[in-house]
Structure formats: C-alpha cells, structure tokens
Design a protein around this motif. Sequence first.
Motif, PDB file in Angstrom:
ATOM      1  N   LEU A 133       1.026  -1.035  -0.002  1.00  0.00           N
ATOM      2  CA  LEU A 133       0.179  -0.411   0.425  1.00  0.00           C
ATOM      3  C   LEU A 133       0.890   1.373  -0.190  1.00  0.00           C
ATOM      4  CD1 LEU A 133      -3.054   0.755  -0.069  1.00  0.00           C
ATOM      5  CD2 LEU A 133      -2.616   1.405   3.007  1.00  0.00           C
ATOM      6  N   HIS A 134       0.859   1.992  -0.936  1.00  0.00           N
ATOM      7  CA  HIS A 134       1.127   3.648  -1.377  1.00  0.00           C
ATOM      8  C   HIS A 134      -0.136   4.752  -0.883  1.00  0.00           C
ATOM      9  CE1 HIS A 134       3.578   7.294  -1.966  1.00  0.00           C
ATOM     10  NE2 HIS A 134       2.722   7.433  -2.724  1.00  0.00           N
ATOM     11  N   THR A 135      -0.336   5.526   0.070  1.00  0.00           N
ATOM     12  CA  THR A 135      -0.873   6.195   0.838  1.00  0.00           C
ATOM     13  C   THR A 135      -0.325   7.732   0.914  1.00  0.00           C
ATOM     14  OG1 THR A 135      -0.720   6.294   2.819  1.00  0.00           O
ATOM     15  CG2 THR A 135      -1.978   4.061   1.507  1.00  0.00           C
ATOM     16  N   GLU A 136      -0.547   8.819   0.716  1.00  0.00           N
ATOM     17  CA  GLU A 136      -0.278   9.783   0.940  1.00  0.00           C
ATOM     18  C   GLU A 136      -1.333  11.098   0.646  1.00  0.00           C
ATOM     19  OE1 GLU A 136       2.675  12.130  -2.592  1.00  0.00           O
ATOM     20  OE2 GLU A 136       2.957  10.558  -2.547  1.00  0.00           O
ATOM     21  N   PHE A 137      -0.703  12.264   1.563  1.00  0.00           N
ATOM     22  CA  PHE A 137      -1.547  13.277   1.065  1.00  0.00           C
ATOM     23  C   PHE A 137      -0.963  14.316  -0.426  1.00  0.00           C
ATOM     24  CE2 PHE A 137      -3.506  12.201   5.027  1.00  0.00           C
ATOM     25  CZ  PHE A 137      -5.097  12.140   4.679  1.00  0.00           C
ATOM     26  N   ASP A 138      -1.828  14.748  -1.213  1.00  0.00           N
ATOM     27  CA  ASP A 138      -1.234  15.323  -1.684  1.00  0.00           C
ATOM     28  C   ASP A 138      -0.617  16.591  -2.232  1.00  0.00           C
ATOM     29  OD1 ASP A 138      -0.877  12.990  -3.396  1.00  0.00           O
ATOM     30  OD2 ASP A 138      -2.488  12.834  -4.743  1.00  0.00           O
ATOM     31  N   ARG A 139      -2.234  16.674  -1.433  1.00  0.00           N
ATOM     32  CA  ARG A 139      -1.999  18.529  -0.811  1.00  0.00           C
ATOM     33  C   ARG A 139      -3.536  18.639   0.656  1.00  0.00           C
ATOM     34  NH1 ARG A 139      -3.440  18.825  -6.526  1.00  0.00           N
ATOM     35  NH2 ARG A 139      -5.567  19.497  -6.072  1.00  0.00           N
ATOM     36  N   PHE A 140      -2.385  19.332   1.376  1.00  0.00           N
ATOM     37  CA  PHE A 140      -3.446  19.693   2.934  1.00  0.00           C
ATOM     38  C   PHE A 140      -2.864  20.887   2.939  1.00  0.00           C
ATOM     39  CE2 PHE A 140      -3.626  19.349   7.326  1.00  0.00           C
ATOM     40  CZ  PHE A 140      -4.621  17.758   7.584  1.00  0.00           C
TER      41      PHE A 140
ATOM     42  N   THR B 149       1.143  17.360   4.116  1.00  0.00           N
ATOM     43  CA  THR B 149       1.529  16.945   2.572  1.00  0.00           C
ATOM     44  C   THR B 149       2.436  16.308   2.802  1.00  0.00           C
ATOM     45  OG1 THR B 149       0.284  19.222   1.908  1.00  0.00           O
ATOM     46  CG2 THR B 149       1.643  18.389   0.527  1.00  0.00           C
ATOM     47  N   GLY B 150       2.385  15.131   1.653  1.00  0.00           N
ATOM     48  CA  GLY B 150       3.023  14.314   0.693  1.00  0.00           C
ATOM     49  C   GLY B 150       4.052  13.026   1.945  1.00  0.00           C
ATOM     50  N   ARG B 151       3.172  12.798   3.223  1.00  0.00           N
ATOM     51  CA  ARG B 151       3.225  12.205   4.016  1.00  0.00           C
ATOM     52  C   ARG B 151       1.866  10.863   4.195  1.00  0.00           C
ATOM     53  NH1 ARG B 151       1.486  12.131  10.901  1.00  0.00           N
ATOM     54  NH2 ARG B 151      -0.280  10.679   9.287  1.00  0.00           N
ATOM     55  N   ASP B 152       2.449   9.468   4.676  1.00  0.00           N
ATOM     56  CA  ASP B 152       1.339   8.632   4.418  1.00  0.00           C
ATOM     57  C   ASP B 152       0.726   8.599   5.120  1.00  0.00           C
ATOM     58  OD1 ASP B 152       3.230   7.271   3.401  1.00  0.00           O
ATOM     59  OD2 ASP B 152       4.226   5.743   4.941  1.00  0.00           O
ATOM     60  N   GLN B 153      -0.932   8.146   5.051  1.00  0.00           N
ATOM     61  CA  GLN B 153      -1.949   8.119   5.233  1.00  0.00           C
ATOM     62  C   GLN B 153      -1.583   7.850   7.420  1.00  0.00           C
ATOM     63  OE1 GLN B 153      -5.601   8.260   2.297  1.00  0.00           O
ATOM     64  NE2 GLN B 153      -4.335   9.039   1.558  1.00  0.00           N
TER      65      GLN B 153
ATOM     66  N   TYR C 259       1.410   5.550  10.807  1.00  0.00           N
ATOM     67  CA  TYR C 259       0.660   6.689  11.540  1.00  0.00           C
ATOM     68  C   TYR C 259      -0.265   6.137  13.164  1.00  0.00           C
ATOM     69  CZ  TYR C 259       4.742   9.408   9.083  1.00  0.00           C
ATOM     70  OH  TYR C 259       5.522  10.051   9.030  1.00  0.00           O
ATOM     71  N   PHE C 260      -0.209   6.500  13.911  1.00  0.00           N
ATOM     72  CA  PHE C 260      -1.495   6.246  14.787  1.00  0.00           C
ATOM     73  C   PHE C 260      -2.007   7.953  14.438  1.00  0.00           C
ATOM     74  CE2 PHE C 260       1.127   4.451  17.589  1.00  0.00           C
ATOM     75  CZ  PHE C 260       0.785   3.512  18.080  1.00  0.00           C
ATOM     76  N   SER C 261      -1.683   8.787  13.861  1.00  0.00           N
ATOM     77  CA  SER C 261      -2.951  10.109  13.428  1.00  0.00           C
ATOM     78  C   SER C 261      -2.207  10.830  12.293  1.00  0.00           C
ATOM     79  CB  SER C 261      -3.095  10.839  14.820  1.00  0.00           C
ATOM     80  OG  SER C 261      -3.962  11.878  14.451  1.00  0.00           O
TER      81      SER C 261
ATOM     82  N   ASN D 104       3.256  12.832  14.379  1.00  0.00           N
ATOM     83  CA  ASN D 104       4.033  12.022  13.585  1.00  0.00           C
ATOM     84  C   ASN D 104       4.087  10.690  14.397  1.00  0.00           C
ATOM     85  OD1 ASN D 104       4.009  13.373  11.149  1.00  0.00           O
ATOM     86  ND2 ASN D 104       5.025  14.336  12.056  1.00  0.00           N
ATOM     87  N   GLU D 105       3.479  10.429  15.340  1.00  0.00           N
ATOM     88  CA  GLU D 105       4.106   9.047  15.680  1.00  0.00           C
ATOM     89  C   GLU D 105       3.401   7.687  15.169  1.00  0.00           C
ATOM     90  OE1 GLU D 105       5.853   8.894  18.980  1.00  0.00           O
ATOM     91  OE2 GLU D 105       5.573  11.435  18.737  1.00  0.00           O
ATOM     92  N   LYS D 106       3.992   6.824  15.685  1.00  0.00           N
ATOM     93  CA  LYS D 106       4.249   5.511  14.475  1.00  0.00           C
ATOM     94  C   LYS D 106       3.746   4.379  15.597  1.00  0.00           C
ATOM     95  CE  LYS D 106       7.111   7.232  10.488  1.00  0.00           C
ATOM     96  NZ  LYS D 106       7.736   6.808   9.581  1.00  0.00           N
TER      97      LYS D 106
END
Length: 704
Positions: free
Chosen positions: A574-581, A590-594, A627-629, A633-635
Amino acid sequence: MKPTLLSIAVTSALFSPCAVAQNTSTDLPSMLVSADFRPAEAQDIPVSLTTFDEEIIESRGAQHLEDVLNLAPNVNLSSGASRGQFFQIRGIGERSQFAAPLNPSVGLIIDGIDFSRTGGAATLFDIEQVEVLRGPQGTRYGTNALAGVINMQSKQATNELDMNFESTLANYNTRSVGVAVGGPLIKDTLLGRVAVHTYQSDGFMDNDFLGRDNTQNRDEITARSHLKWLVNNDLTIDLNLLHLNIDNGYDAFTLDNSRNSLSDEPGEDKQRTNAFALKSDWRANSKVQLQSAVTYSKSDLTYSYDVDWNNRAANDALFNRNPPSCLDDTDPDACIFFPFNAFEEFNRTRENHSFEIRALSNEDGRIFNDSSDWTVGLYYLSQDEKLDFESPYTPLVNRYETENTALFGQLDTYLTDKLTLISGLRVEYFDAKYRDNEGLSKDPNEVLFGGKLGLNYQLTDHHMLFTSLSRGYKSGGVNNGNGVEAQYRDFDTEYLWNLEVGAKSLWLDGDLTTNVVVFYGIRKDAQVKNSRQVEQSFIDYQQNAARGTNAGIEFDIDWLINNQWRTFATVGLLHTEFDRFDARDGLDITGRDQAHAPRYQFSLGGEYYLNRNWTFRANIEGKDEFYFSNSHNEKSGSYAITNASLQYQEQNWRVNIWSRNLFDKDYYTRGFFFENDPAIGYQPTRYVQYADPRTFGVTISYDY
C-alpha cells in the motif's frame, strides 16, 4: 533463538514433504458470497475479496472480528476501546469516535443490518462466513462503503436438525459457552435456528492502584435467531433477530505505557442492542425476481474513561501539592494538568430504520436482445443518534438525525461469450439535522452519486481477468467541538475514484487458487480527522484535504499441495499520501503517509493433516509501521505474530488447542501524542494501547 526467527521456523515446518497420513478431504473450500446483488462463488466475483469461514474462526479461538481481520490484506483496525471497533481498508477509515457524529468509510453489515457505526457488534459465534470487499462499493451500499464493506452472515436455518455446542477455557480467566439449535419447525415450510453465546475474560491489564486484574474485562452475550418461511416454491421470507449485551471495561492507557494501570475510576465500554431484519425473495415469474428487506436496530452505548489515567494519591505525589479546588472537584480550572478524579462518559442511543426493494432479471428477463441482466432498486435509511456527554470540562448533549434515500441500478451486459460489461449507478439524497445544547444548529443536505464501470473477461473456465473504474462517496458532516471556529463547523463530501485490474485463477485441477488485484485510487476532498491540543483539553474536528492517493497490490494464494498439507498466504502492498493538504493547525502532512495505512501486510501459513483425526495449523501475520493519526507523527512499530492450533476430531466431537500471538509480541492498536508541560512532571509523550498479548486455550465443540 529470537522469537521472530523461532516463529518463522515453526511455520516453515509446515512445508516439510514428510507427510505420513491421509486426509479425507481433497478439495479447497469454496464459499458463496452474498455481499453483491447476486450471490456467487468468491472466485467468480470481480472485486478484491477476502473470505473467512467458520473453520478459520474456530481454529483461532476467535470471538470477535478483530481476531481474524489481520488475515485480510490492506485491512487494519484501531481500538481506543475494549476491542478493535474501527476499521480501515486501504488506509481509509475512521479510528475513533468521541463527541462528534461519525460518517463511516467502511461498512459493517450483519445479516443485512447496518452496524457501520457500531463495530463492537461484530461477535463471531454462529457466524458462517465473513466477507471483506475492498474498494468503493458505491452501487450496492452507497455512503457507508467509500473504502469497502465487511459483510457477516450467520448460519441459516435448514430442513435438517442441526445442533452445535461450544465451550472455551483460556488464560486470563477466559471462558465461553455457546449453544445453537436449528431445524424444521414445520417440515418443508417453517425452519428455525437459535444461537446463544456468553463470553467472559478478565482482559489483559492489571490495575495496581485498585488491586484488580479485570478493569479491562470482557463480558459479552450474543443471541441470534433465524426463521425461514418457505411460503411456496416462488416465495421465501426470512426473519433474523439479534440481541447483544456487552458489558466490557475500559482501562487501556497508562502514563508509563505499560499494562499496569493506576486509574482510580476505570471506564466502561457497554452496548445493549436489539435488531431485526425481515427479508423476502419472490420469483414473480421467469422474468423478474423481487427482493425486499426491512431492518431495525436500537443500541444503547456507554463509553467512559478515567481522563488522567491516574489517581488522586499519585497526582498529589507528582505535583507535591494539594490544591483544595482540585481535591473536591469544585474548580477544575485551578488544577495544573487534569482536575483530580476527572472522568468522562459518552452515553449514546442509536436507532436505525431501513427499507430496500429491488428487482432483478431472471433467465427470461434479460434486455437489449437478451444480452443484459439488470438490477434496479430503492433504498431508504433513517438514523437517529442522541448523545449525552458528561465531562468536567465541556459537557454536551446533542442529536444527529440523518436520512438517506437512494435509487440504484446495474447492468451486466454479455458482449461476447467471454466478455461482460458491468455498469452500475447509485444516486443518493442525504439529509441531516444536528442540534446541541450549546446552540449549534446545522442542516446539511446534498445529492451524492457513485457507481462502477467494469469489464470481465473469462479467459478460460479457470481464469478470469477483470478491470473496473468505480466512484465511492461519503457524505459531509458537522464539527461540534468546543473551540472549532464558525467557518470550520462544516466539512464536505469525500469522493474516491478507484481503478482496479485483477485476475482470479484456478490451477492444478482446482487444487491451487490465486487472486491478484492492482489498484489506484484518488481521494477528492478527503475527510481527515484532526486534533488540536489547547492547554489541557483537545479539539477534535474533520477537515478536507484537497487530494489524497491510495494505491497498491493485493495478492492471495491457497494451495492444497496433497492429501497431507495445505498452504496459504496473502500480501498487501500500500502506498498512501496526501498530495495537497491545508495545514490548519500547524502540522503539514502533505506528502506523508495517511494514518493507519501500513505499507505492507502479510500472512503466511498452512495446515498439516497428521491423520484423519489430527490437524495442525499455524500462520505468521504482520504489518509495517504506520502513523497513529493525521494530527501528529507518532507511529506503531512493524511487527509479526504467530498463531497456531492443534485440532482433534472424532465423529461429531472436536477439541481445538489454540494460541494467538504465540511468542507474546508487544504491538499496538491505538496511539496518541500529548504536548505536555515538563514543568509539571509530564514530558511530551506518545501513549499507546496494547493489542492482545499471548492468549491460549482449548475449545471443545460438538455438532449434531
């Protein structure tokens, strides 16, 4: 040997060719999936799909959906409650609920009844199969199926007398008893089935302050019944009843991230549910089949917790002070961190009504020159949720009423003997009303639409290729948090465009099945739950990201190698990210995994048939960090756990010795991050809720 290496060695032993016994079965199990408009074998349905049957459920000593869901690739769950009650598919799905209304992304359907907001209802006794459909199911299910659907089907009454008894004893003072009886009440006319199950466990936390080991206990009663009236050869009427009495504790978080709580007021996670589904299936003639369903459910839910996760004596020692205003709870604002003995309780009542009627073509009802099967229908859902939130900070009373009215249709057009075009459309009107005691009044409404356009190509009798473009949707809603600015009180509808390409195959005369799906999804106006800490309280709200991407691969294999052993595996990438936020409160993701979107998940296991009576099963399942949330940025760390069972069967009796998380791996199902003040003794810290530790037990069952 390290536990991870040892777990791999245990499972690898399954692949030894030195089998010495014969198994009586030489076929892989097949399952008729009911989640689509027309029931079909799992290998014939052109969607990314994972199924669990009762054999998988029993072999794991599973009591709740959370105990089996890790077997499905690219499916995750979160807790923050007594169980994992919030589901995510391909990185999309809610992770908790507090005071705000919830519009789910993953549908949960139990015997045709919508429990999408109430994951605690997913107990497993007398459940015959679980179907996990990944990707938007907009044509069939609408707004509750943006990311996918989990469909649970209980055992149905038949014309044969059927009795089942099951009892489990396990560590942590776990015990359960279940009885199910079914058969003809009037031969060939009226069939019935009743199942009752009770489950208790002390849970997996110790409360050192209270000297108790059951403040995170589980105490669950499930009762199901089914009546089937065979009115005549053309008309069948089904009635499903469900009663749930869940009285679980909630004491999961600690200040030192251990399994030893110091809270003086442990919380609760309770649910009282009564529900029914009345369904009819009428073959009007050789052209048309008419189906209808009326459902009703009412759930009273209590969710509470000790806000400071601590006790008065510990707080006194920590702060080295004893402010009277804190001790007698008269002036919470005078307290440094939390008002001592702070306790919050969410009391909800959910009442749902639904009605659906649909017509389907029969063998003589095809249209367009006898080339197209068709389905058309009407759906109505009314949901009424009342909340009484008791808190020393900002108590709240609200009511959230929603109505969904939808028209839907689907055509299955046979372009050639091998090529089929699927075209589906659903148009849904969403109307809501929100009111609370703080004077907030909102009446959102909108027209939503989704659907699917797909092609299936039956390459041979054993190989099907498919592709689809689908559009799912989830209605917008209301932010009711105290402190949310007026312009952010509303958030918009989210849409998901999803492109899939897949193949389903049978090999080696049916002894080997493989399924692979590649998908690419674009989230438009993605709904993102966020949180802002203001002094000692938190403001939760939903906002819309401009765009998100969710893409990946799902693969599974099931191979009956010979009469002695079978192996199976799943992989999800799975690859996820927010392209624009738009980072409203400082954290730009922005650019981080969901959140709750691990980059890989896997399961590898097998069955070894020692002889006609003994079966050994084991598997390793795991996932990458995530990521938890979306608000920090906690994982969670990556992990792999091992499950194993040894079953003995003699005629109608079975004894199953099982263990989940065999090597007692610590891993987490929920996490928070608090910006604490070091001056008062609390450092900025990640806090986690542990998943279940090693559990083991024995289950004895009898089938007649």
